[in-house]
Scaffold this active site. Structure first.
Site, PDB file in Angstrom:
ATOM      1  N   ALA A 120      10.700  -4.282   5.561  1.00  0.00           N
ATOM      2  CA  ALA A 120      10.610  -3.475   4.508  1.00  0.00           C
ATOM      3  C   ALA A 120       9.246  -3.554   3.873  1.00  0.00           C
ATOM      4  O   ALA A 120       8.491  -4.536   4.012  1.00  0.00           O
ATOM      5  CB  ALA A 120      11.795  -3.609   3.350  1.00  0.00           C
ATOM      6  N   GLY A 129      13.851  -6.000   7.416  1.00  0.00           N
ATOM      7  CA  GLY A 129      14.327  -4.951   7.766  1.00  0.00           C
ATOM      8  C   GLY A 129      14.214  -4.437   9.123  1.00  0.00           C
ATOM      9  O   GLY A 129      14.862  -3.587   9.595  1.00  0.00           O
ATOM     10  N   GLU A 179      16.942  -6.054  10.816  1.00  0.00           N
ATOM     11  CA  GLU A 179      18.261  -5.238  10.557  1.00  0.00           C
ATOM     12  C   GLU A 179      18.237  -4.052  11.058  1.00  0.00           C
ATOM     13  O   GLU A 179      19.531  -3.515  11.524  1.00  0.00           O
ATOM     14  CB  GLU A 179      18.067  -5.201   9.052  1.00  0.00           C
ATOM     15  CG  GLU A 179      18.304  -6.516   8.042  1.00  0.00           C
ATOM     16  CD  GLU A 179      18.102  -6.584   6.632  1.00  0.00           C
ATOM     17  OE1 GLU A 179      17.132  -6.272   6.485  1.00  0.00           O
ATOM     18  OE2 GLU A 179      19.050  -7.020   5.915  1.00  0.00           O
ATOM     19  N   GLU A 219      13.397 -13.110   4.450  1.00  0.00           N
ATOM     20  CA  GLU A 219      13.288 -12.794   3.370  1.00  0.00           C
ATOM     21  C   GLU A 219      13.479 -13.880   2.363  1.00  0.00           C
ATOM     22  O   GLU A 219      12.911 -13.949   1.106  1.00  0.00           O
ATOM     23  CB  GLU A 219      14.660 -11.914   3.182  1.00  0.00           C
ATOM     24  CG  GLU A 219      14.703 -10.514   3.496  1.00  0.00           C
ATOM     25  CD  GLU A 219      14.746 -10.348   4.799  1.00  0.00           C
ATOM     26  OE1 GLU A 219      15.133 -11.465   5.522  1.00  0.00           O
ATOM     27  OE2 GLU A 219      15.077  -9.101   5.218  1.00  0.00           O
TER      28      GLU A 219
HETATM   29  N1  COA Z   1       5.237  -4.848   4.376  1.00  0.00           N
HETATM   30  C1  COA Z   1       3.884  -4.385   3.854  1.00  0.00           C
HETATM   31  N2  COA Z   1       3.032  -4.563   4.571  1.00  0.00           N
HETATM   32  C2  COA Z   1       3.088  -5.274   5.736  1.00  0.00           C
HETATM   33  C3  COA Z   1       4.327  -5.865   6.143  1.00  0.00           C
HETATM   34  C4  COA Z   1       5.488  -5.735   5.370  1.00  0.00           C
HETATM   35  N3  COA Z   1       6.685  -6.154   5.704  1.00  0.00           N
HETATM   36  N4  COA Z   1       3.981  -6.677   7.195  1.00  0.00           N
HETATM   37  C5  COA Z   1       2.691  -6.348   7.481  1.00  0.00           C
HETATM   38  N5  COA Z   1       2.143  -5.487   6.682  1.00  0.00           N
HETATM   39  C6  COA Z   1       0.951  -5.367   6.631  1.00  0.00           C
HETATM   40  C7  COA Z   1      -0.051  -6.175   6.082  1.00  0.00           C
HETATM   41  O1  COA Z   1      -0.151  -6.361   4.837  1.00  0.00           O
HETATM   42  C8  COA Z   1      -1.370  -5.797   6.803  1.00  0.00           C
HETATM   43  O2  COA Z   1      -1.872  -4.887   5.995  1.00  0.00           O
HETATM   44  P1  COA Z   1      -3.479  -4.844   5.615  1.00  0.00           P
HETATM   45  O3  COA Z   1      -4.225  -4.870   7.039  1.00  0.00           O
HETATM   46  O4  COA Z   1      -3.627  -3.589   4.749  1.00  0.00           O
HETATM   47  O5  COA Z   1      -3.845  -6.189   4.878  1.00  0.00           O
HETATM   48  C9  COA Z   1      -1.196  -5.277   8.087  1.00  0.00           C
HETATM   49  O6  COA Z   1       0.247  -4.872   7.701  1.00  0.00           O
HETATM   50  C10 COA Z   1      -1.165  -6.194   9.265  1.00  0.00           C
HETATM   51  O7  COA Z   1      -0.839  -7.157   8.788  1.00  0.00           O
HETATM   52  P2  COA Z   1      -1.293  -9.090   8.813  1.00  0.00           P
HETATM   53  O8  COA Z   1      -0.173  -9.646   8.059  1.00  0.00           O
HETATM   54  O9  COA Z   1      -2.698  -8.810   8.539  1.00  0.00           O
HETATM   55  O10 COA Z   1      -0.760  -9.168  10.559  1.00  0.00           O
HETATM   56  P3  COA Z   1      -0.738 -10.946  11.179  1.00  0.00           P
HETATM   57  O11 COA Z   1      -0.888 -10.662  12.539  1.00  0.00           O
HETATM   58  O12 COA Z   1      -1.676 -11.618  10.442  1.00  0.00           O
HETATM   59  O13 COA Z   1       0.704 -11.051  10.648  1.00  0.00           O
HETATM   60  C11 COA Z   1       3.079 -10.790  10.455  1.00  0.00           C
HETATM   61  C12 COA Z   1       1.903 -10.558  11.395  1.00  0.00           C
HETATM   62  C13 COA Z   1       4.324 -10.168  10.884  1.00  0.00           C
HETATM   63  C14 COA Z   1       3.321 -12.464  10.480  1.00  0.00           C
HETATM   64  C15 COA Z   1       2.873 -10.579   9.178  1.00  0.00           C
HETATM   65  O14 COA Z   1       2.424  -9.325   8.922  1.00  0.00           O
HETATM   66  C16 COA Z   1       4.193 -10.868   8.148  1.00  0.00           C
HETATM   67  O15 COA Z   1       4.400 -11.834   7.548  1.00  0.00           O
HETATM   68  N6  COA Z   1       4.559  -9.514   7.503  1.00  0.00           N
HETATM   69  C17 COA Z   1       5.682  -9.732   6.742  1.00  0.00           C
HETATM   70  C18 COA Z   1       7.112 -10.003   7.114  1.00  0.00           C
HETATM   71  C19 COA Z   1       8.037  -9.896   6.345  1.00  0.00           C
HETATM   72  O16 COA Z   1       8.303 -10.858   5.415  1.00  0.00           O
HETATM   73  N7  COA Z   1       9.175  -9.172   6.108  1.00  0.00           N
HETATM   74  C20 COA Z   1      10.185  -9.248   5.626  1.00  0.00           C
HETATM   75  C21 COA Z   1       9.938  -8.128   4.324  1.00  0.00           C
HETATM   76  S1  COA Z   1      11.595  -8.050   3.395  1.00  0.00           S
END
Ligand code: COA
Length: 260
Positions: free
Chosen positions: A66, A112, A115, A135
Site C-alpha cells: 500500500a 498489500g 495480499e 507491516e
Molecule cells: N509506498 C509508497 N512508496 C513506495 C512504496 C510503498 N509501499 N514502496 C516503494 N515506494 C517508493 C519509494 O518511496 C521510492 O520513491 P522515491 O523514488 O520517490 O523516493 C520508490 O518507490 C523506489 O523505492 P526504493 O525504496 O527507492 O527502492 P529500493 O530498491 O531501494 O527498495 C523496497 C525496494 C521494496 C525494499 C523498498 O521500496 C520498500 O521497503 N518499500 C516498502 C515496502 C513495504 O513496507 N510495504 C508495505 C506497506 S504497508
C-alpha cells in the site's frame, strides 16, 4: 477503458491488468485501488474476458505494498476505514471473482502487494520475485486480508514467522511454502501464465465459476462447503455447458462450450 495507474489489454479472452506506477514500485494508492476495482468490474461484465492475469509494470515490482505516503498521518478511524474499504472494493472482490484470476508476480510483492497476489485464485512467480508482509516493521499489521490468507496458504507457523520477522522470502522458498504454484524466468512469466490461462479457457467457465464458489466456501465461517459443493454440482446439470461437455465426450469430439 481509460486509466492513469493501470493498463489493461485483452489477448483473445486473456485479460491482462498491469499495475503501472513503476517509479513507486507499483505501490497501491487510493486511485490505483479505485481503478483496479473498475477494471475488474468491467472484466466481470464483458463477454470478451475469460481469464484475468494480474501483474506489475517493469522488472522490479509486482506491487511493493500500500502507498505508505498516503496513510502516514491517518487516525485510528481512517486506518480502520482504509482496511475495510480496500478489502471490500478490491481484495474480497478479487478472491470471489467469478472468472479465474492469476497473479503473475514479476518482482517485489510486499504488504498489500502480496495480499493482492494472495487474493488472486493462484500465483506464478518469476525467479527474481521477493515476497513478504513487512507491516510490523512499520508498526502495523497487514490490513488487506494478509493475516487470514497467508496462514491459509503457507500454514500458521510460517505465516506467524513471516509476519513477525517482517522479512522477505524468495520465489523458490515461496514455491516450497505453496505460496506460488510455479516459478519461471522473468522473461517467460507472462507467456507461461498465459499458457495456463489457455488450458483453463478450454473448459467450461460456468463450471469454473461454480468451482470457485465451492472452493472459497471452505474458507468462510459458518458455511458448510460440502453443502455448497452439492448445490453447485446439482446446478451444473441445468447448464448448456453441461449438455455440451457430456455430449461432446460421448460423441468423441472436443467440447465447444457456449458459456451458459
Ligand atoms: N509506498 C509508497 N512508496 C513506495 C512504496 C510503498 N509501499 N514502496 C516503494 N515506494 C517508493 C519509494 O518511496 C521510492 O520513491 P522515491 O523514488 O520517490 O523516493 C520508490 O518507490 C523506489 O523505492 P526504493 O525504496 O527507492 O527502492 P529500493 O530498491 O531501494 O527498495 C523496497 C525496494 C521494496 C525494499 C523498498 O521500496 C520498500 O521497503 N518499500 C516498502 C515496502 C513495504 O513496507 N510495504 C508495505 C506497506 S504497508
Amino acid at each position: 477503458m481509460e486509466f492513469e495507474s493501470i493498463l489493461t489489454e485483452n489477448n483473445h479472452g486473456i485479460f491482462r491488468i498491469i499495475i503501472n506506477r513503476p517509479k513507486k514500485l507499483n505501490a497501491l494508492n487510493r486511485n490505483t485501488i479505485e481503478e483496479l476495482h473498475r477494471a475488474f468490474t468491467e472484466a466481470k461484465e464483458s463477454n470478451e474476458v475469460k481469464v484475468i492475469i494480474l501483474t506489475g509494470m517493469g522488472e522490479k515490482a509486482f506491487v511493493a505494498g500500500a502507498d505508505i505516503s498516503e496513510f502516514a498521518d491517518f487516525s485510528l478511524e481512517e486506518g480502520r476505514k482504509l482496511a475495510a474499504e480496500g478489502q471490500k472494493k478490491l481484495f474480497d472482490f478479487v478472491a470471489n471473482f467469478p472468472k479465474p484470476v492469476i497473479a503473475a508476480i514479476n518482482g517485489f510483492a510486499l504488504g498489500g502487494g502480496l495480499e493482492l497476489a494472495m487474493a488472486a485464485h493462484f500465483r506464478v512467480a518469476s525467479d527474481n520475485a521477493k515476497m513478504g508482509l513487512p507491516e510490523t516493521s512499520l508498526g502495523l499489521i497487514p490490513g488487506y486480508g494478509g493475516t487470514q490468507r497467508l496462514p491459509q496458504l503457507v500454514g500458521k507457523g510460517r505465516a506467524m514467522e513471516m509476519i513477525m520477522t517482517a522479512g522477505m522470502i524468495d520465489a523458490n522458498q515461496a514455491l516450497q511454502y505453496n505460496l506460488v504454484n510455479h516459478v519461471c524466468e522473468p522473461e517467460e512469466l507472462i507467456e507461461f501464465t498465459e499458457k495456463i490461462a489457455g488450458k483453463i479457457m478450454k473448459n467450461s467457465l460456468v463450471a469454473i465459476s461454480a468451482a470457485i464458489r465451492a472452493i472459497n466456501a471452505n474458507f468462510e465461517d459458518g458455511i458448510n462447503g460440502f453443502q455448497v459443493e452439492i448445490n453447485e454440482f446439482g446446478s451444473s446439470f441445468g447448464t448448456e455447458d453441461f449438455k455440451e461437455g457430456t455430449s461432446a465426450f460421448l460423441s468423441k469430439r472436443k467440447a465447444n462450450f457456449p458459456g451458459k
